[in-house]
Write a protein that holds these residues in place. Structure first.
Motif, short mmCIF file in Angstrom:
data_model
loop_
_atom_site.label_atom_id
_atom_site.label_comp_id
_atom_site.label_asym_id
_atom_site.label_seq_id
_atom_site.Cartn_x
_atom_site.Cartn_y
_atom_site.Cartn_z
N LEU A 150 2.12 4.29 -6.22
CA LEU A 150 2.14 4.47 -7.67
C LEU A 150 2.27 3.13 -8.40
O LEU A 150 1.73 2.97 -9.50
N ALA A 151 2.99 2.18 -7.80
CA ALA A 151 3.11 0.86 -8.42
C ALA A 151 1.75 0.17 -8.50
O ALA A 151 1.42 -0.49 -9.50
N ILE A 152 0.94 0.33 -7.46
CA ILE A 152 -0.41 -0.23 -7.49
C ILE A 152 -1.27 0.49 -8.52
O ILE A 152 -2.13 -0.12 -9.16
N PHE A 153 -1.03 1.79 -8.69
CA PHE A 153 -1.72 2.51 -9.77
C PHE A 153 -1.38 1.88 -11.12
O PHE A 153 -2.25 1.71 -11.98
N ALA A 154 -0.11 1.51 -11.30
CA ALA A 154 0.31 0.86 -12.55
C ALA A 154 -0.30 -0.52 -12.70
O ALA A 154 -0.59 -0.97 -13.82
N SER A 201 -4.02 -3.84 4.82
CA SER A 201 -4.57 -2.62 4.22
C SER A 201 -3.99 -2.38 2.83
O SER A 201 -4.71 -2.02 1.89
N SER A 202 -2.67 -2.60 2.69
CA SER A 202 -2.03 -2.46 1.39
C SER A 202 -2.56 -3.49 0.41
O SER A 202 -2.77 -3.19 -0.77
N LEU A 203 -2.79 -4.71 0.90
CA LEU A 203 -3.33 -5.76 0.04
C LEU A 203 -4.73 -5.44 -0.43
O LEU A 203 -5.09 -5.67 -1.60
N LEU A 204 -5.55 -4.89 0.47
CA LEU A 204 -6.91 -4.50 0.09
C LEU A 204 -6.88 -3.44 -1.00
O LEU A 204 -7.68 -3.48 -1.95
N LEU A 205 -5.95 -2.50 -0.88
CA LEU A 205 -5.80 -1.46 -1.90
C LEU A 205 -5.43 -2.08 -3.24
O LEU A 205 -5.96 -1.70 -4.29
N LEU A 206 -4.54 -3.06 -3.22
CA LEU A 206 -4.13 -3.75 -4.45
C LEU A 206 -5.31 -4.47 -5.10
O LEU A 206 -5.52 -4.36 -6.32
#
Length: 299
Positions: free
Chosen positions: A64-68, A121-126
């Motif tokens: 959700l933080a990345i959504f923000a 993977s998390s970085l790619l999403l960001l």
């Protein structure tokens, strides 16, 4: 004496241009908001697949933080693509926006899992979400300006409302697709590959919208304004000074839109996520109510 078939040819050409304008703008805007909405719809699966499994609650909050983060990027996208729209052209700016939004969806849909890539993977999403945030920040103001410039004077408000109709349609389609997938696929299938399907579909739809936007032409108002602007020397002002000079109007617009925006995201983002992760509802039970038409807003 004027030939009798001239008005007919002009009317036919204008009708085709009108259809091209409305379809290209509406379809592209719907795809943009589809891409934006499916992240929230599938946030539960994103947190499980692209973040560490050690703490599911922290993984979901990080999702959700990345959504923000996408919202943080939107004002910068407005500045960047607004500048491109004013200097190069509305259609060029809108084409770039839909291309970047779809590229972000493709990156998320094909992203390796946390078990394969770890924190990368998390970085790619960001990064993908930042790209989408920039694209969405530039889409709405350019599309609204373009439709207002292309519309007949007596239909300017009607044409501009297409942004909210197409945007809400794209959002509802994204949530509806999530509800259908959670019903037709098993839990293991959703965790394995099902959550990727909407993002890849978004990339494919983006190609279709991209082709449509490449066929759109610039408005006469833009061409005239561009020529007139080139002949005028303007006094350079900072963004802050411009805001202060127009602070009353700016605050009125912010106040008018913030309420609907908060209500929209509480319903489309927070409610399904809360129902799935806190109340323990099945994804299909949580997503079917959310797929009902929502109130239009500036989002």
């Amino acid at each position: 004496m004027t030939a009798t078939n001239t008005p007919t040819r002009s009317t036919g050409a204008e009708r085709r241009n009108t259809i091209r304008t409305l379809l290209g703008t509406g379809a592209g805007n719907a795809v943009e908001w589809y891409d934006w909405a499916i992240y929230a719809t599938f946030s539960t699966y994103l947190s499980a697949q692209l973040f560490s499994h050690e703490d599911p609650t922290s993984a979901f909050l990080a999702t959700l933080a990345i959504f923000a983060v996408g919202f943080v990027a939107r004002p910068f996208g407005g500045f960047l693509f607004g500048w491109i729209g004013d200097r190069v052209g509305r259609t060029t700016s809108m084409t770039l926006c839909v291309a970047l939004a779809s590229l972000g969806s493709l990156a998320i849909g094909l992203a390796p899992s946390f078990d394969q890539w770890g924190a990368w993977s998390s970085l790619l999403l960001l990064v993908a979400r930042l790209v989408q945030g920039l694209a969405h920040g530039g889409e709405t103001p350019n599309a609204q300006a373009y439709l207002s410039e292309m519309a007949p004077a007596e239909k300017r408000g009607l044409w501009a409302s297409l942004i909210y109709v197409s945007g809400t349609t794209g959002t509802v389609i994204g949530i509806l697709l999530g509800a259908i997938l959670t019903v037709t696929l098993s839990t293991d299938q959703m965790n394995s590959f099902g959550w990727r399907i909407p993002f890849i579909v978004g990339a494919v739809l983006g190609v279709v919208a991209l082709i449509q936007r490449l066929q759109m032409r610039e408005s006469k108002a833009f061409e005239i304004n561009k020529a007139e602007t080139a002949a005028i020397t303007f006094e350079k002002k900072s963004l802050f000074s411009e805001f202060m000079e127009n602070r009353r109007s700016a605050l009125q617009i912010i106040g008018l839109t913030v309420g609907f925006t908060v209500v929209y995201y509480v319903w489309s983002v927070s409610t399904p996520a809360y129902a799935i992760n806190v109340l323990g509802m099945s994804p299909s039970d949580a997503l079917w109510p959310a797929s009902s038409p929502t109130l239009p807003s500036s989002r």
